[in-house]
Scaffold this motif. Sequence first.
Motif, PDB file in Angstrom:
ATOM      1  N   GLY A  37     -45.358 -24.272  59.154  1.00 22.42           N
ATOM      2  CA  GLY A  37     -46.006 -23.284  58.300  1.00 22.42           C
ATOM      3  C   GLY A  37     -46.738 -23.887  57.123  1.00 22.42           C
ATOM      4  O   GLY A  37     -47.317 -23.166  56.320  1.00 22.42           O
ATOM      5  N   GLU A  38     -46.713 -25.211  56.987  1.00 19.70           N
ATOM      6  CA  GLU A  38     -47.419 -25.858  55.879  1.00 19.70           C
ATOM      7  C   GLU A  38     -48.897 -25.992  56.241  1.00 19.70           C
ATOM      8  O   GLU A  38     -49.256 -26.623  57.223  1.00 19.70           O
ATOM      9  CB  GLU A  38     -46.809 -27.235  55.598  1.00 19.70           C
ATOM     10  N   GLY A  39     -49.737 -25.367  55.434  1.00 21.11           N
ATOM     11  CA  GLY A  39     -51.165 -25.460  55.692  1.00 21.11           C
ATOM     12  C   GLY A  39     -51.539 -24.898  57.039  1.00 21.11           C
ATOM     13  O   GLY A  39     -52.240 -25.549  57.809  1.00 21.11           O
ATOM     14  N   TRP A  40     -51.078 -23.664  57.339  1.00 19.54           N
ATOM     15  CA  TRP A  40     -51.275 -23.126  58.683  1.00 19.54           C
ATOM     16  C   TRP A  40     -52.744 -22.903  59.014  1.00 19.54           C
ATOM     17  O   TRP A  40     -53.157 -23.047  60.169  1.00 19.54           O
ATOM     18  CB  TRP A  40     -50.466 -21.847  58.855  1.00 19.54           C
ATOM     19  N   LEU A  41     -53.564 -22.565  58.003  1.00 16.87           N
ATOM     20  CA  LEU A  41     -54.990 -22.389  58.269  1.00 16.87           C
ATOM     21  C   LEU A  41     -55.608 -23.698  58.737  1.00 16.87           C
ATOM     22  O   LEU A  41     -56.359 -23.733  59.718  1.00 16.87           O
ATOM     23  CB  LEU A  41     -55.700 -21.875  57.014  1.00 16.87           C
ATOM     24  N   ASP A  42     -55.281 -24.775  58.033  1.00 16.65           N
ATOM     25  CA  ASP A  42     -55.764 -26.086  58.459  1.00 16.65           C
ATOM     26  C   ASP A  42     -55.177 -26.442  59.818  1.00 16.65           C
ATOM     27  O   ASP A  42     -55.836 -27.081  60.643  1.00 16.65           O
ATOM     28  CB  ASP A  42     -55.378 -27.159  57.430  1.00 16.65           C
ATOM     29  N   GLY A  43     -53.918 -26.021  60.038  1.00 17.32           N
ATOM     30  CA  GLY A  43     -53.278 -26.319  61.318  1.00 17.32           C
ATOM     31  C   GLY A  43     -54.006 -25.671  62.481  1.00 17.32           C
ATOM     32  O   GLY A  43     -54.188 -26.289  63.539  1.00 17.32           O
ATOM     33  N   ILE A  44     -54.441 -24.422  62.325  1.00 15.08           N
ATOM     34  CA  ILE A  44     -55.178 -23.751  63.395  1.00 15.08           C
ATOM     35  C   ILE A  44     -56.537 -24.411  63.604  1.00 15.08           C
ATOM     36  O   ILE A  44     -56.961 -24.647  64.743  1.00 15.08           O
ATOM     37  CB  ILE A  44     -55.339 -22.252  63.081  1.00 15.08           C
ATOM     38  N   ASN A  45     -57.221 -24.732  62.511  1.00 18.10           N
ATOM     39  CA  ASN A  45     -58.506 -25.410  62.648  1.00 18.10           C
ATOM     40  C   ASN A  45     -58.361 -26.749  63.352  1.00 18.10           C
ATOM     41  O   ASN A  45     -59.192 -27.123  64.190  1.00 18.10           O
ATOM     42  CB  ASN A  45     -59.148 -25.602  61.274  1.00 18.10           C
ATOM     43  N   THR A  46     -57.291 -27.470  63.004  1.00 13.47           N
ATOM     44  CA  THR A  46     -57.036 -28.759  63.661  1.00 13.47           C
ATOM     45  C   THR A  46     -56.745 -28.566  65.140  1.00 13.47           C
ATOM     46  O   THR A  46     -57.230 -29.322  65.995  1.00 13.47           O
ATOM     47  CB  THR A  46     -55.853 -29.477  62.988  1.00 13.47           C
ATOM     48  N   LEU A  47     -55.953 -27.543  65.457  1.00 18.76           N
ATOM     49  CA  LEU A  47     -55.631 -27.269  66.855  1.00 18.76           C
ATOM     50  C   LEU A  47     -56.891 -26.953  67.654  1.00 18.76           C
ATOM     51  O   LEU A  47     -57.083 -27.474  68.760  1.00 18.76           O
ATOM     52  CB  LEU A  47     -54.649 -26.101  66.938  1.00 18.76           C
ATOM     53  N   LEU A  48     -57.768 -26.109  67.105  1.00 15.52           N
ATOM     54  CA  LEU A  48     -58.999 -25.785  67.821  1.00 15.52           C
ATOM     55  C   LEU A  48     -59.855 -27.027  68.043  1.00 15.52           C
ATOM     56  O   LEU A  48     -60.455 -27.200  69.116  1.00 15.52           O
ATOM     57  CB  LEU A  48     -59.799 -24.734  67.049  1.00 15.52           C
ATOM     58  N   ALA A  49     -59.896 -27.897  67.048  1.00 15.57           N
ATOM     59  CA  ALA A  49     -60.668 -29.139  67.196  1.00 15.57           C
ATOM     60  C   ALA A  49     -60.068 -30.034  68.274  1.00 15.57           C
ATOM     61  O   ALA A  49     -60.792 -30.611  69.103  1.00 15.57           O
ATOM     62  CB  ALA A  49     -60.719 -29.879  65.854  1.00 15.57           C
ATOM     63  N   GLU A  50     -58.753 -30.147  68.288  1.00 13.96           N
ATOM     64  CA  GLU A  50     -58.089 -30.979  69.301  1.00 13.96           C
ATOM     65  C   GLU A  50     -58.330 -30.400  70.698  1.00 13.96           C
ATOM     66  O   GLU A  50     -58.576 -31.150  71.654  1.00 13.96           O
ATOM     67  CB  GLU A  50     -56.587 -31.052  69.019  1.00 13.96           C
ATOM     68  N   LEU A  51     -58.246 -29.084  70.817  1.00 12.69           N
ATOM     69  CA  LEU A  51     -58.495 -28.461  72.117  1.00 12.69           C
ATOM     70  C   LEU A  51     -59.938 -28.677  72.555  1.00 12.69           C
ATOM     71  O   LEU A  51     -60.206 -28.953  73.729  1.00 12.69           O
ATOM     72  CB  LEU A  51     -58.192 -26.960  72.041  1.00 12.69           C
TER      73      LEU A  51
END
Length: 313
Positions: A37-51
């Motif tokens: 849950g730390e920096g979840w917005l950045d986490g989603i953006n990172t996930l989309l980039a990795e995908l």
Amino acid sequence: MAINTGDLNKCIAKDETSLGNDVLTAILQSAEDLVTGEGWLDGINTLLAELGMSTGVSRVWIFQTLDIQTDFIIQDYAFEWFSHKKYKQIGLPHFNHFTSQLVEPEYIDLMESRKRGEYQSLITAHLPDAWLKSHLEEQGIKSMLTIPIIIDNQWWGTLGLDDCERECTWSANEIIMLRTASYFISSAIVRDDYRAKQNQLEILKENIACSSWELDSRRGYLWCTSEVLNPDDNVVSRKLFNFKQWLERIHPDHRRPFLEMAKGFLTSSDETTFHYDLKIRRSTGQYCWIEISCNSIKTEPEETTRFQVFSGI
């Protein structure tokens, strides 16, 4: 309609490698931020980039469903990764809190499928010459895969992958991996919503002396935070009482009338809120007046097993 649509629960993984493993690696690399849950917005953006980088698609996006009625749907283009700026769509006026009329049969079928939690995989050139094909060609999309994001058994939004260069087909393994990504996204959204509600409660507690209680009436246990019972404590703690211990905290003059009112509330099929003023004994032995405000939580139709209490001086 030439769309490969299916139940995600019935996807059967096969012994495949390469891209399926790349997608799994991409998900795992981004999972920590989303899970903690730390920096979840950045986490989603990172996930989309990795995908996006692992699959080689042109664009990965998330639409949020804001409202859906019988004749229209309102969505928001909430997140996007793009491989090149020419594929960028987020921020465009027609994708900002946009309303789509549910008049085209193809689009209606697509929305109903997503509401059921089904994935959709398509190649634009294989679609019939109708509205959907024209809509995708306008965006330069040659192939697309969408996975619904489900929260509390409701369609919250859609995870989508667009390819503007290739006509991609997706294996069962890849679809399953992308469904896993949607689970992490759902978890992050739920956690952020919970954090927002907690922050609202903390702001409220700063302005009035209050605590939150939860009663399991079936088992006879009460959990409560310590603000009202121990107002001088610097650290808020969570306390557990059995039914007898809890009753002993209520002033003797108030026990019977309160129990009668509470019992009527718990057994009522119509009442959803409950308010009551009574005296309660603090840990110091002194009694104080509190106001109890409750919202029932029903686990089965006509059965209330516990209620949450918000009490304040």
